[in-house]
Enzyme design. Structure first.
Site, PDB file in Angstrom:
ATOM      1  N   ASN A  81      39.759  43.376  32.919  1.00 10.24           N
ATOM      2  CA  ASN A  81      40.838  44.206  33.371  1.00 10.24           C
ATOM      3  C   ASN A  81      41.336  44.999  32.040  1.00 10.24           C
ATOM      4  OD1 ASN A  81      41.703  41.415  32.996  1.00 10.24           O
ATOM      5  ND2 ASN A  81      43.590  41.700  34.275  1.00 10.24           N
ATOM      6  N   GLU A  94      36.508  44.114  38.285  1.00  7.41           N
ATOM      7  CA  GLU A  94      35.306  44.106  39.087  1.00  7.41           C
ATOM      8  C   GLU A  94      34.962  45.582  38.947  1.00  7.41           C
ATOM      9  OE1 GLU A  94      38.129  42.693  39.734  1.00  7.41           O
ATOM     10  OE2 GLU A  94      37.840  41.223  41.345  1.00  7.41           O
TER      11      GLU A  94
HETATM   12  N1  THU Z   1      43.012  42.038  38.716  1.00  5.91           N
HETATM   13  C1  THU Z   1      41.710  42.271  38.370  1.00  5.91           C
HETATM   14  O1  THU Z   1      41.444  42.486  37.321  1.00  5.91           O
HETATM   15  N2  THU Z   1      40.946  41.986  39.500  1.00  5.91           N
HETATM   16  C2  THU Z   1      41.223  41.866  40.788  1.00  5.91           C
HETATM   17  O2  THU Z   1      40.792  42.156  41.459  1.00  5.91           O
HETATM   18  C3  THU Z   1      42.677  41.143  40.999  1.00  5.91           C
HETATM   19  C4  THU Z   1      43.651  41.645  40.031  1.00  5.91           C
HETATM   20  C5  THU Z   1      43.872  42.154  37.477  1.00  5.91           C
HETATM   21  C6  THU Z   1      44.495  43.471  37.721  1.00  5.91           C
HETATM   22  C7  THU Z   1      45.988  43.309  36.784  1.00  5.91           C
HETATM   23  O3  THU Z   1      45.489  43.570  35.256  1.00  5.91           O
HETATM   24  C8  THU Z   1      45.954  41.540  36.800  1.00  5.91           C
HETATM   25  O4  THU Z   1      44.707  41.018  37.412  1.00  5.91           O
HETATM   26  C9  THU Z   1      47.049  41.002  37.620  1.00  5.91           C
HETATM   27  O5  THU Z   1      47.109  41.631  38.837  1.00  5.91           O
HETATM   28 ZN    ZN Z   2      40.826  44.612  42.078  1.00  3.39          ZN
END
Ligand code: THU
Ligand code: ZN
Length: 176
Positions: A81, A94
């Protein structure tokens, strides 16, 4: 940046681990609809997701996520992320993995592993489920890292039973 493809590394994990430790989720009459299974096994795709989350840029949530996506030919792409001061600009792990794979010419995926820094079994959010559905069928295996070598596996069909697809738009166009 550097391409994070890990060619061929994950062929050994194409079979879902066999040692079932626990079955979770709703009672058995609902399991045809939603049937996560928990296993104890280490999976090299999970290890790739764990490696990827090290690079997460998460100054706001401090919640690291890594994803490792296996393409039809066995190539693995990873993502983490990437947050933003304008929170909604945040890229999910993802999405980044899908973008890396598609930008490298891959459009079919059969397995994805997702891990968070706290190994809480995080699943792809609703938006990411739909993003995956663009390039995968309902039987895409989604492996979520529960820590201590345990994972919960789902299929994309479990997680997103009524996705929007190209046919949704085609059928709408036929109505005009
Ligand atoms: N996050 C992801 O990277 N993938 C997901 O599908 C769930 C959420 C990240 C986004 C944000 O940086 C952190 O998790 C908290 O929501
Ligand atoms: Zn997501």
């Amino acid at each position: 940046g550097e391409c994070r493809a890990v060619s061929g590394e994950c062929r050994a994990v194409s079979v879902v681990p066999q040692q079932t430790v626990d079955r979770i989720g709703p009672s058995s009459d609902l399991t045809t609809y939603f049937s996560p299974r928990r296993y104890t096994s280490m999976d090299s795709l999970v290890e790739a997701a764990r490696d990827a989350l090290v690079d997460a840029y998460v100054p706001y949530s401090e919640y690291r996520v890594g994803a490792a996506l296996r393409t039809a030919d066995g190539t693995v792409y990873t993502g983490c992320n990437v947050e933003n001061a304008n929170y909604s600009n945040t890229l999910h792990a993802e999405e980044v993995a899908v973008a890396q794979a598609v930008a490298d010419g891959h459009r079919g995926f059969d397995r994805i592993a997702v891990s968070s820094g706290v190994r809480d079994g995080v699943t792809p959010c609703g938006m990411c489920r739909q993003t995956l559905a663009e390039f995968a069928t309902d039987d895409l295996v989604v492996v979520c890292d529960d820590g201590d070598g345990a994972v919960t596996t789902y299929t994309l069909g479990d997680l997103l039973p009524a996705s929007i697809s190209e046919s949704t738009l085609t059928e709408a166009a036929d109505d005009r």
